[in-house]
Write an enzyme that holds these catalytic residues in place. Sequence first.
Site, PDB file in Angstrom:
ATOM      1  CD  GLU A 104      57.578  62.802  -2.979  1.00  0.00           C
ATOM      2  OE1 GLU A 104      58.269  62.178  -2.172  1.00  0.00           O
ATOM      3  OE2 GLU A 104      57.449  64.033  -2.942  1.00  0.00           O
ATOM      4  CB  CYS A 117      48.300  67.404  -5.365  1.00  0.00           C
ATOM      5  SG  CYS A 117      49.700  68.411  -5.871  1.00  0.00           S
ATOM      6  CB  CYS A 124      60.830  70.926 -11.760  1.00  0.00           C
ATOM      7  SG  CYS A 124      59.924  72.306 -12.508  1.00  0.00           S
ATOM      8  CB  CYS A 128      60.524  78.336  -8.169  1.00  0.00           C
ATOM      9  SG  CYS A 128      59.556  78.420  -9.688  1.00  0.00           S
ATOM     10  CB  CYS A 131      59.863  75.169  -5.606  1.00  0.00           C
ATOM     11  SG  CYS A 131      59.017  73.627  -5.994  1.00  0.00           S
ATOM     12  N   GLY A 175      57.016  69.165 -11.318  1.00  0.00           N
ATOM     13  CA  GLY A 175      57.128  69.480 -12.741  1.00  0.00           C
ATOM     14  C   GLY A 175      56.284  70.651 -13.193  1.00  0.00           C
ATOM     15  CD  GLU A 176      54.950  74.928 -15.969  1.00  0.00           C
ATOM     16  OE1 GLU A 176      54.987  75.347 -14.804  1.00  0.00           O
ATOM     17  OE2 GLU A 176      53.937  75.042 -16.696  1.00  0.00           O
ATOM     18  CB  SER A 207      49.238  74.895 -11.069  1.00  0.00           C
ATOM     19  OG  SER A 207      50.026  75.956 -10.572  1.00  0.00           O
ATOM     20  CB  SER A 230      53.067  79.772  -9.676  1.00  0.00           C
ATOM     21  OG  SER A 230      52.416  78.536  -9.575  1.00  0.00           O
ATOM     22  CG  HIS A 232      54.884  82.866  -6.132  1.00  0.00           C
ATOM     23  ND1 HIS A 232      53.963  82.480  -5.193  1.00  0.00           N
ATOM     24  CD2 HIS A 232      55.193  81.748  -6.826  1.00  0.00           C
ATOM     25  CE1 HIS A 232      53.741  81.175  -5.311  1.00  0.00           C
ATOM     26  NE2 HIS A 232      54.468  80.711  -6.304  1.00  0.00           N
ATOM     27  CG  ASN A 306      53.919  74.448   2.525  1.00  0.00           C
ATOM     28  OD1 ASN A 306      53.260  74.552   3.548  1.00  0.00           O
ATOM     29  ND2 ASN A 306      53.366  74.445   1.318  1.00  0.00           N
ATOM     30  CB  CYS A 349      52.363  74.089  -2.188  1.00  0.00           C
ATOM     31  SG  CYS A 349      50.703  74.070  -2.758  1.00  0.00           S
TER      32      CYS A 349
HETATM   33  N1  SAH Z   1      55.235  74.257 -11.985  1.00  0.00           N
HETATM   34  C1  SAH Z   1      53.852  74.482 -11.719  1.00  0.00           C
HETATM   35  C2  SAH Z   1      53.244  73.374 -10.934  1.00  0.00           C
HETATM   36  C3  SAH Z   1      53.754  73.234  -9.513  1.00  0.00           C
HETATM   37  S1  SAH Z   1      52.502  73.802  -8.502  1.00  0.00           S
HETATM   38  C4  SAH Z   1      53.681  75.824 -11.045  1.00  0.00           C
HETATM   39  O1  SAH Z   1      54.671  76.403 -10.643  1.00  0.00           O
HETATM   40  O2  SAH Z   1      52.561  76.308 -10.962  1.00  0.00           O
HETATM   41  C5  SAH Z   1      53.195  74.081  -7.029  1.00  0.00           C
HETATM   42  C6  SAH Z   1      52.679  75.370  -6.425  1.00  0.00           C
HETATM   43  O3  SAH Z   1      53.288  75.501  -5.156  1.00  0.00           O
HETATM   44  C7  SAH Z   1      53.099  76.563  -7.236  1.00  0.00           C
HETATM   45  O4  SAH Z   1      52.173  77.602  -7.098  1.00  0.00           O
HETATM   46  C8  SAH Z   1      54.388  76.937  -6.552  1.00  0.00           C
HETATM   47  O5  SAH Z   1      54.776  78.255  -6.813  1.00  0.00           O
HETATM   48  C9  SAH Z   1      54.017  76.700  -5.126  1.00  0.00           C
HETATM   49  N2  SAH Z   1      55.178  76.469  -4.250  1.00  0.00           N
HETATM   50  C10 SAH Z   1      56.403  76.060  -4.600  1.00  0.00           C
HETATM   51  N3  SAH Z   1      57.189  75.958  -3.504  1.00  0.00           N
HETATM   52  C11 SAH Z   1      56.418  76.305  -2.452  1.00  0.00           C
HETATM   53  C12 SAH Z   1      56.650  76.358  -1.049  1.00  0.00           C
HETATM   54  N4  SAH Z   1      57.803  76.021  -0.530  1.00  0.00           N
HETATM   55  N5  SAH Z   1      55.624  76.750  -0.253  1.00  0.00           N
HETATM   56  C13 SAH Z   1      54.415  77.053  -0.780  1.00  0.00           C
HETATM   57  N6  SAH Z   1      54.150  77.010  -2.089  1.00  0.00           N
HETATM   58  C14 SAH Z   1      55.133  76.630  -2.924  1.00  0.00           C
END
Ligand code: SAH
Length: 357
Positions: A104, A117, A124, A128, A131, A175-176, A207, A230, A232, A306, A349
Site C-alpha cells: 500500500e 508515503c 515487515c 513492533c 503496528c 516494511g523497514e 524512516s 522511530s 517511541h 492509530n 501510520c
Molecule cells: N519500519 C520503519 C518504517 C515504517 S514508518 C519505521 O519503523 O520507522 C511507520 C511509522 O509509524 C513508524 O514511526 C512507526 O513506529 C509508526 N507506527 C507504527 N504503528 C503505529 C500506530 N498504530 N499508530 C501510530 N504510529 C504507528
Amino acid sequence: MRESFYKHNFKMIPKKDIRALTKDEIREFFVENGDKAFRGNQVYEWLWSKNAHSFDDMTNISKETRKILQTNFVINHIKVDNIQRSSDGTVKNAVKLHDGLIVESVLIPTESRTTACVSSQVGCSLDCLFCATARLKKMRNLNPDEIYDQVAAINQESLLYFNHKLSNIVFMGMGEPLMNYKNVLLSIEKITSPEGLGMSPKRITVSTSGVPKMIKKLADDGVKFNLAVSLHSAIEEVRNRIMPFSKAFPLEDLREAIKYWYDKTGSRVTYEYVVWDGINDDREAINALVKFCKYVPCKVNLIEYNPIDDGEFQQAKSQAIEDYISILEMNDIVINVRRSRGKDIDAACGQLANKKS
Ligand code: SAH
C-alpha cells in the site's frame, strides 16, 4: 512424442525486466542489435520520465523495434488495484506487483504540500507490537522500480486530484527501508534524477525503526535525504518490550549511530514518538526522552496513535501529551505534534495491512 518432450522439458527463461537495466545497458542492447545507441536513450526516457506501462506506449519507437523489445523484455510495472479516499482527502492505493503480491501507498494532502508515503517491503520482518504491518509476514523486498512506481503513481494522482505535483516523500509505508537498503537507495537515485522525477532529496525522508549499522552506512554513503528514527521510548526495557527486535540494537548503539550520522551529514534526525497510556506517559519516560535528545541535535514528532485493535495500546490522555510538549520545549527541543490522516480508510501510520474497508 517429440511434442510432449518439449512440453515437459523446455524450460521457459523468464524475460528480464527492462527497468533493471541501466541506461548504458539499454544503449548497448540496441548497438548489439544493429541499431543506434540513441534509441536506448529514447526507451530509457519512456521507461522513467514518461512512466510507460508497455512497449506499445512508446509511440516514437518503430513497431518493429517495439516487437524486438517485447521479445526480449518485460516491463513489470505496478498496477494500482484499488483506490480508497478518506474524508480528509487522504488517498490510499493498494498496489499489485507483477507476482500478485500487494503493498500500500498513501497520498497525504495538506494546504501547503502533498506527501507520498511509500512501502519498501511486502510485509515487515520487524515485530513492533503496535503496528498492523508487523502482523504481515515479510514476503520480499521491493525492487527499485516498484518503489519508484508507487511515487510516480501518487504524483499522477496529486496532479489529478489537487492540481499540483507531489512535494514530499516519506518512506513510512510497509516494511523497514534500511533492511532493503540497496533498493531503497536506488529508487531514491531514480526519484531525484532529472530522468526520473527530479525531486530534491531534501524533500525525502527515510524512516527506520533503528538499525544502527545501517544508519552509519547511510552517513558513509553521503546520502542527502532526511532520516527519521522511530524511537517511541528512550528507556531500554520499555522499548525492548514494545519493539522486541530492538533487543539486538541497544539504545546506546542507536544513539552512537545517530551521532555518527549527525557528525557526517550535519542533518538533524527526527525522532518519531507515540505516547501511550500507561506505557510511556510518565515523567520518567519524558525525562529519558529529554536526555536522549540532548546527545545529538534532533527534532521530535509526536504522532497520534492509530488504533489497530482494542489491545494494550491506547492513545495517552491529553494531559500526558501536554506534559511532553511543555517539558521538551522547556529543554529547547524542537517538537511537532502530528495529527493522523486517513484513519477512516486504515491509511494512517501503522495501519497499513492490506485491509479493504
Ligand atoms: N519500519 C520503519 C518504517 C515504517 S514508518 C519505521 O519503523 O520507522 C511507520 C511509522 O509509524 C513508524 O514511526 C512507526 O513506529 C509508526 N507506527 C507504527 N504503528 C503505529 C500506530 N498504530 N499508530 C501510530 N504510529 C504507528
